[in-house]
Design an enzyme around this catalytic site. Structure first.
Site, PDB file in Angstrom:
ATOM      1  CB  SER A 310      -0.861  -0.024   1.253  1.00  0.00           C
ATOM      2  OG  SER A 310      -2.181   0.827   0.931  1.00  0.00           O
ATOM      3  CG  ASP A 321       7.289   5.691 -11.404  1.00  0.00           C
ATOM      4  OD1 ASP A 321       7.829   4.806 -11.841  1.00  0.00           O
ATOM      5  OD2 ASP A 321       6.093   5.660 -11.191  1.00  0.00           O
ATOM      6  CE  LYS A 336      -4.824  -2.319   1.129  1.00  0.00           C
ATOM      7  NZ  LYS A 336      -4.781  -0.836   0.957  1.00  0.00           N
TER       8      LYS A 336
END
Length: 555
Positions: A310, A321, A336
Site C-alpha cells: 500500500s 519513477d 495492494k
C-alpha cells in the site's frame, strides 16, 4: 501433533545423554509409552484450550465474523469494524492509547503483566512489574471486580480508560505477596510504531538508516505526531550527523495514511506529483508535493520485501519513477493498489437504541504510479533483487481471492532525475553472486518452495521419524543463516544516546535493534550500494543528484 511431540522429547533425551546433564536425568529414563502418554495429554490440552476460546466468543463477535466472511468474498480489504475493533484500528494507526502502558497475556485464570511500555504511567510508577498477576480491577474507589476466568479482551477494557482517571489493580507479586496498585491513566505512546534511525561508519563515511514500520497518523488530531513529521525529524538528525547516504527500510510496512506517504516522498524530491488516485467513473486526481524544498538530496536506497504494501509501495514507486534512488529487496512488493476509507455507521442511524454501531472500512479508490501503471497485484519490482526465503513462492495480492485487477491510466506530468545507476546495479549483482550467504539464502528458498505443498504425513511412527530426521538433516545446513554477522557497527544518533541515559529500557530496545542490523545481510548490501552511489569524477560510474538537471530518459 502427538508424533512430533514424541520425537521432540526423544531429541531432548538424546541431547541430555550427550551433555551428561544429571539434573535432568529423569528425562532419559522415560519409556516410549510414557512419552506417548505425555504427548497425547499435551495435545489434548492444546485442543481443549482452543475450543474453550471458541466457546468464549460472544454473539456480537460472531456477528462480526459473519459480516466479514461475506464482505471478503467481494473485496479482500473491506471490513466491518465492531466498536472494539475500530478502537484497536485507531490505536494501531496513531501509535498511542489511553491507559496504563502495560502489555498483558493470559495465564491460567488470571492475567499476567508481560511487559511495561517505557515512559508509560505503570513503568514510571515502579510498582507494577513484569510477571505480576492481576487478580482484581477497580475503577478508582469503586468495588474491585474479580477477573478470574475473564477473557483477556474484557480485562483490557476494564484497565484502559480516559486519561486522568484512576484504575486500581490488585496483583499477586512474583514473591507471592498481594498488593493494590493505583495508577492514573495517561496517553501512552507505543514506541514500536514509530520511525527510528541509526548510523553506521563504513570506510570513513557515515550512512544512515530509517526504519518505518507503518505510515501512522492520528485521524482525530492532525496536530499529533505522524509518520511524515517523525521521518522529517529523523532525516534532519541524520543530516546533522553528516551522513552521506540514507536507507529507507520499509520491509514489512503494510501501509497506512495516504497523506503521510505523499509528505514523506516530498522530503526527497522537489515539488511534483507523487501518486494518482482514481474513483470509478471519475477523472484521476493527482496528489502532489507542493513544497519546492528538498530536505535530503543525497544518495537514497529503499529496502522492501513481499510484505511491503500500500503506502510503502506508493513511496517505492515514486522514488523509482523519479529515478531518485534504488529499490532493493524481494522481487516485488505485496501489490495492494487500493485505497480504503473508514465510514462511521452511527451517522446513518439517528437515536438508535443499539449503542455504538461500529464502522465500515471499504475500498473506494485505486491508486496509480505517476507513470500511469497500477501497483495492484503487480506490486513494485526491485531494481536490485535480493534472494530471500520466499523468492520462489508466489505471494501477495495476486494470490488473494477477489482482488481487483491490474490496469493503467495516463501518466502524470513529472520530470525524472538524470541519474545513471547502471554501474551501481552491476556491482551489487556481482557482490551477491559471489556471496556465500546469499547463495545459501537462495538454496533455502528453493527448499522451502519444494516443501510448501507437503501436507501428507505417515501415521507410522518409524516412517514419520525417518521423514523428520531427513528434513532436520537438510535444515541443519541452513542454521548458518541465523548465525550470520556483518562487520558493520550500528550506533544511535546523539539524540537517542541522550534518551538512553534517561530511559534504560528504551536504550536496551534500541541496542537490540542496532545488534539486529549488524546481523542483517540486506542492510549490509544496502550500505555497500550507498557507498557505490557516492559521486565520482567519472560521469560513467557516478550519479548526479542535481535537481535542476533536465532529464531525458528513465529506466
Amino acid at each position: 501433533s502427538v508424533l512430533s511431540s514424541i520425537t521432540d522429547k526423544q531429541k531432548v533425551a538424546e541431547e541430555l545423554k550427550k551433555t551428561g546433564d544429571k539434573d535432568k536425568a529423569f528425562e532419559k529414563e522415560k519409556s516410549f509409552d510414557e512419552l506417548e502418554k505425555e504427548a497425547r495429554e499435551s495435545t489434548k490440552k492444546s485442543l481443549d484450550e482452543y475450543f474453550e476460546f471458541v466457546d468464549e466468543i460472544k454473539r456480537d463477535e460472531w456477528f462480526t465474523v459473519f459480516l466479514n466472511s461475506i464482505a471478503e468474498r467481494f473485496d479482500p480489504h473491506t471490513f466491518y469494524f465492531a466498536p472494539d475493533d475500530k478502537e484497536k484500528f485507531d490505536t494501531s494507526m496513531r501509535g498511542s492509547l489511553e491507559g496504563i502502558g502495560a502489555r498483558l497475556q493470559k495465564k491460567t485464570d488470571y492475567i499476567e503483566i508481560s511487559e511495561l511500555i517505557p515512559g508509560g504511567p505503570a513503568w514510571r510508577g515502579k510498582e507494577l512489574e513484569q510477571g505480576d498477576l492481576i487478580m482484581k480491577v477497580a475503577q478508582g474507589k469503586q468495588t474491585p471486580v474479580d477477573i478470574a476466568g475473564m477473557r483477556l479482551d474484557d480485562v483490557v477494557k476494564k484497565i484502559k480508560g480516559p486519561k486522568g482517571t484512576e484504575v486500581r489493580l490488585t496483583v499477586k507479586k512474583v514473591d507471592g505477596s498481594i498488593k493494590v496498585i493505583p495508577i492514573v491513566r495517561e496517553v501512552v505512546e507505543i514506541e514500536e510504531t514509530y520511525a527510528k534511525s541509526s548510523i553506521v561508519n563504513k570506510d570513513g563515511k557515515l550512512y544512515g538508516i530509517i526504519y518505518l514500520p507503518k505510515f501512522y497518523i492520528d485521524f482525530e488530531n492532525k496536530d499529533n505526531r505522524d509518520a511524515a513529521k517523525d521521518v522529517a525529524i529523523e532525516v534532519d538528525r541524520l543530516k546533522k550527523q553528516g551522513v552521506e547516504g540514507i536507507i529507507m527500510d520499509m520491509r514489512n510496512n503494510g501501509g497506512g495514511s495516504l497523506k503521510t506517504v505523499v509528505d514523506i516522498t516530498g522530503l526527497f524530491i522537489p515539488q511534483g506529483p507523487i501518486v494518482q488516485v482514481k474513483t470509478s467513473g471519475k477523472t484521476p486526481e493527482v496528489l502532489a508535493d507542493s513544497d519546492s524544498r528538498v530536505q535530503y538530496d543525497g544518495p537514497l536506497v529503499v529496502l522492501i520485501n513481499n510484505f511491503s504494501a500500500s503506502a510503502s509501495e506508493i513511496f517505492a514507486a515514486a522514488i523509482q519513477d523519479y529515478n531518485r534512488g534504488l529499490i532493493l529487496g524481494s522481487r516485488h512488493t505485496y501489490g495492494k493498489g487500493t485505497v480504503q476509507n473508514v465510514i462511521d455507521l452511527n451517522q446513518f442511524v439517528r437515536g438508535n437504541s443499539f449503542g455504538d454501531l461500529g464502522a465500515l472500512k471499504t475500498t473506494t479508490q485505486k491508486f496509480y504510479r505517476i507513470n500511469g501503471g497500477s501497483t495492484q497485484k503487480e506490486g513494485v519490482y526491485s531494481d536490485i533483487i535480493m534472494p530471500d526465503r520466499y523468492s520462489y513462492i508466489e505471494m501477495g495480492e495476486r494470490d488473494v481471492d477477489n482482488a481487483m485487477p491490474w490496469d493503467k491510466i495516463a501518466a502524470a506530468n513529472y520530470k525524472p532525475f538524470k541519474n545513471n545507476f547502471a554501474g551501481v546495479v552491476a556491482n551489487s549483482k556481482k557482490r551477491m553472486e559471489s556471496n556465500e550467504q546469499f547463495r545459501l539464502i537462495d538454496e533455502n528458498a528453493k527448499w522451502i518452495n519444494a516443501k510448501k505443498d507437503e501436507n501428507t504425513y505417515s501415521l507410522n511412527y518409524a516412517k514419520f521419524k525417518a521423514e523428520q530426521d531427513a528434513n532436520e538433516a537438510k535444515a541443519e545446513k541452513f542454521k548458518a543463516l541465523t548465525k550470520y554477522k556483518n562487520d558493520l557497527q550500528f550506533t544511535g544518533l546523539a539524540h537517542d544516546l541522550a534518551q538512553a541515559k534517561k530511559d534504560s529500557l528504551l536504550g536496551e530496545k534500541k541496542k537490540a535493534w542496532y545488534e539486529s542490523l549488524s546481523k542483517d545481510i540486506y542492510v549490509e548490501e544496502a550500505v555497500n550500494i550507498l557507498q557505490d552511489m557516492q559521486p565520482k569524477s567519472s560521469a560513467k560510474t557516478g550519479i548526479s543528484l542535481n535537481k535542476k538537471e533536465k532529464s531525458v530518459k528513465t529506466r
